[in-house]
Structure formats: structure tokens, C-alpha cells
Design a protein around this motif. Structure first.
Motif, PDB file in Angstrom:
ATOM      1  N   PRO A  52      31.278  61.530 -45.026  1.00 29.49           N
ATOM      2  CA  PRO A  52      30.800  61.755 -46.395  1.00 29.49           C
ATOM      3  C   PRO A  52      31.041  63.194 -46.860  1.00 29.49           C
ATOM      4  CG  PRO A  52      29.205  60.436 -45.191  1.00 29.49           C
ATOM      5  CD  PRO A  52      30.247  60.893 -44.193  1.00 29.49           C
ATOM      6  N   ARG A  74      34.754  63.563 -47.740  1.00 27.39           N
ATOM      7  CA  ARG A  74      35.033  62.843 -48.989  1.00 27.39           C
ATOM      8  C   ARG A  74      34.515  63.634 -50.183  1.00 27.39           C
ATOM      9  NH1 ARG A  74      33.572  58.199 -45.781  1.00 27.39           N
ATOM     10  NH2 ARG A  74      31.512  58.065 -46.760  1.00 27.39           N
ATOM     11  N   THR A  75      33.329  64.200 -50.059  1.00 31.24           N
ATOM     12  CA  THR A  75      32.753  64.993 -51.141  1.00 31.24           C
ATOM     13  C   THR A  75      33.624  66.208 -51.442  1.00 31.24           C
ATOM     14  OG1 THR A  75      30.511  64.270 -50.602  1.00 31.24           O
ATOM     15  CG2 THR A  75      30.713  66.306 -51.861  1.00 31.24           C
ATOM     16  N   ASP A 127      36.289  57.862 -59.353  1.00 28.28           N
ATOM     17  CA  ASP A 127      35.452  56.878 -58.668  1.00 28.28           C
ATOM     18  C   ASP A 127      36.026  56.623 -57.286  1.00 28.28           C
ATOM     19  OD1 ASP A 127      33.742  54.831 -57.922  1.00 28.28           O
ATOM     20  OD2 ASP A 127      34.696  53.336 -59.197  1.00 28.28           O
ATOM     21  N   SER A 128      35.190  56.823 -56.302  1.00 35.61           N
ATOM     22  CA  SER A 128      35.579  56.527 -54.928  1.00 35.61           C
ATOM     23  C   SER A 128      34.678  55.434 -54.354  1.00 35.61           C
ATOM     24  CB  SER A 128      35.488  57.792 -54.082  1.00 35.61           C
ATOM     25  OG  SER A 128      35.713  57.513 -52.741  1.00 35.61           O
ATOM     26  N   ASP A 129      33.415  55.479 -54.727  1.00 36.07           N
ATOM     27  CA  ASP A 129      32.433  54.553 -54.143  1.00 36.07           C
ATOM     28  C   ASP A 129      32.791  53.089 -54.350  1.00 36.07           C
ATOM     29  OD1 ASP A 129      30.930  56.681 -53.214  1.00 36.07           O
ATOM     30  OD2 ASP A 129      29.687  56.751 -55.022  1.00 36.07           O
ATOM     31  N   SER A 130      33.047  52.696 -55.598  1.00 34.45           N
ATOM     32  CA  SER A 130      33.311  51.273 -55.856  1.00 34.45           C
ATOM     33  C   SER A 130      34.721  50.858 -55.451  1.00 34.45           C
ATOM     34  CB  SER A 130      33.068  50.948 -57.330  1.00 34.45           C
ATOM     35  OG  SER A 130      34.045  51.570 -58.137  1.00 34.45           O
ATOM     36  N   ASN A 146      36.115  51.534 -52.477  1.00 32.31           N
ATOM     37  CA  ASN A 146      36.245  51.418 -51.028  1.00 32.31           C
ATOM     38  C   ASN A 146      35.296  50.377 -50.447  1.00 32.31           C
ATOM     39  OD1 ASN A 146      38.161  53.639 -50.100  1.00 32.31           O
ATOM     40  ND2 ASN A 146      36.837  54.687 -51.566  1.00 32.31           N
ATOM     41  N   ARG A 169      38.019  51.380 -45.227  1.00 35.00           N
ATOM     42  CA  ARG A 169      37.795  52.626 -44.478  1.00 35.00           C
ATOM     43  C   ARG A 169      38.076  52.427 -42.993  1.00 35.00           C
ATOM     44  NH1 ARG A 169      32.846  54.737 -48.192  1.00 35.00           N
ATOM     45  NH2 ARG A 169      34.178  55.945 -49.606  1.00 35.00           N
ATOM     46  N   GLU A 204      41.378  55.525 -47.702  1.00 33.08           N
ATOM     47  CA  GLU A 204      40.361  55.967 -48.654  1.00 33.08           C
ATOM     48  C   GLU A 204      40.957  55.830 -50.051  1.00 33.08           C
ATOM     49  OE1 GLU A 204      36.718  57.357 -50.018  1.00 33.08           O
ATOM     50  OE2 GLU A 204      37.279  56.677 -48.006  1.00 33.08           O
TER      51      GLU A 204
END
Length: 170
Positions: free
Chosen positions: A94, A97-98, A124-127, A129, A134, A139
Motif C-alpha cells: 500500500p 502504491r500510494t 483510480d487504482s482501487d476499483s 484492481n 495483483r 497493478e
């Protein structure tokens, strides 16, 4: 992000000395037809030099015809690749990624603040992946960018005369 037809780009056509065919109809029908077919055209400028009347690509998909758009997209992609390549093959934590998304945000905000290329953006990365993506070492990042457009036409309406009534404008 500078349109090919902008007056600052007259130097691009500086080596051209003459045009084979300089007269198009007054309504611009032929120019419009050439533009619609994906052909960029030159025109004689008030300065006596030549400049691009239009800067289009052969891609005829609506919203994707302008060379300035294509170059802006290419610039964004190439710049993102340079900024994000250091994150290849590192641990997908995390925190990493941040940091990676922070690079893309910083670059986007820099361009936006300078009034160049980017009008608005979202990352947007959350929705994008899943645990499975992963687990494969992939990613996904969706970078949505609204480009700053160009004034391709200016319509000036004039009402002038001794009998014109002027009212306060808000």
C-alpha cells in the motif's frame, strides 16, 4: 499542447515558399471537406508567410481528429511512463502504491496549475484492481484526463450604429 495552426507555429511552415492551389471557395466547403477527410491544409497568412489552417490526423473518430489532442495524449503517456517506471518490479505494498499514485497526482497538478494540457483529471487504482490481478503482479491505474481544448473558431457578433440600445450587462 500548442495547436499546429496557432500563429506561433508559422515557423513550422517557414521553408514552404508557395502553394500550388491557393483559392478555395468562399464558404470554405473545400477546406471543410479536406479537414473532414483528415487532411491538414496550409494557408497564406497576413504576414505573407504560410501557416497551417488546420491540424488534423487521419483518424476520423469524432473528438480524436486534432493533432494537438494526439500530441497532448502522447506527451501525457510518455511522461507518465518516465515517472512510474521506477515502481516496476518493486513490492506491491500500500505504501508503494500510494507513492506511485502520488507521482501521477503531482505531475497532473503541476500541469493543471500551469494551465497546460490538463483541465481536470482523476486517478483510480482501487476499483481497477482485484486480488487476482495483483497476485499476477499487475497493478492497474486508470488516469482520466480532460484536456484543455483549443479555440478552433471564433464567432464575433457585432451590433453597431447610432440607434443601438445598450443595456447594463450583469
Amino acid at each position: 499542447n500548442v495547436h499546429l495552426g496557432a500563429s506561433v507555429n508559422e515557423r513550422l511552415a517557414a521553408r514552404a515558399r508557395e502553394l500550388q492551389f491557393e483559392s478555395f471557395d468562399d464558404a470554405g466547403v473545400e477546406l471543410a471537406a479536406l479537414r473532414a477527410a483528415g487532411a491538414s491544409t496550409l494557408e497564406r497568412r497576413d504576414t505573407g508567410g504560410l501557416g497551417f489552417h488546420s491540424g488534423v490526423t487521419t483518424r476520423l473518430t469524432s473528438g480524436r481528429t486534432e493533432i494537438a489532442r494526439r500530441r497532448s495524449v502522447d506527451f501525457l503517456i510518455a511522461s507518465a511512463v518516465v515517472r512510474l517506471k521506477e515502481y516496476l518490479r518493486i513490492e506491491n505494498t500500500p505504501a508503494n502504491r500510494t507513492r506511485m499514485l502520488g507521482e501521477l497526482h503531482a505531475f497532473s497538478r503541476e500541469l493543471q496549475a500551469a494551465g497546460r494540457v490538463i483541465e481536470k483529471y482523476a486517478i483510480d487504482s482501487d476499483s481497477e484492481n482485484t486480488d487476482a490481478s495483483r497476485a499476477r503482479g499487475q497493478e492497474n491505474v486508470l488516469w482520466r484526463v480532460k484536456l484543455i481544448g483549443h479555440m478552433l473558431a471564433i464567432v464575433l457578433s457585432v451590433e453597431a450604429g447610432t440607434g443601438v440600445v445598450i443595456t447594463e450587462q450583469p
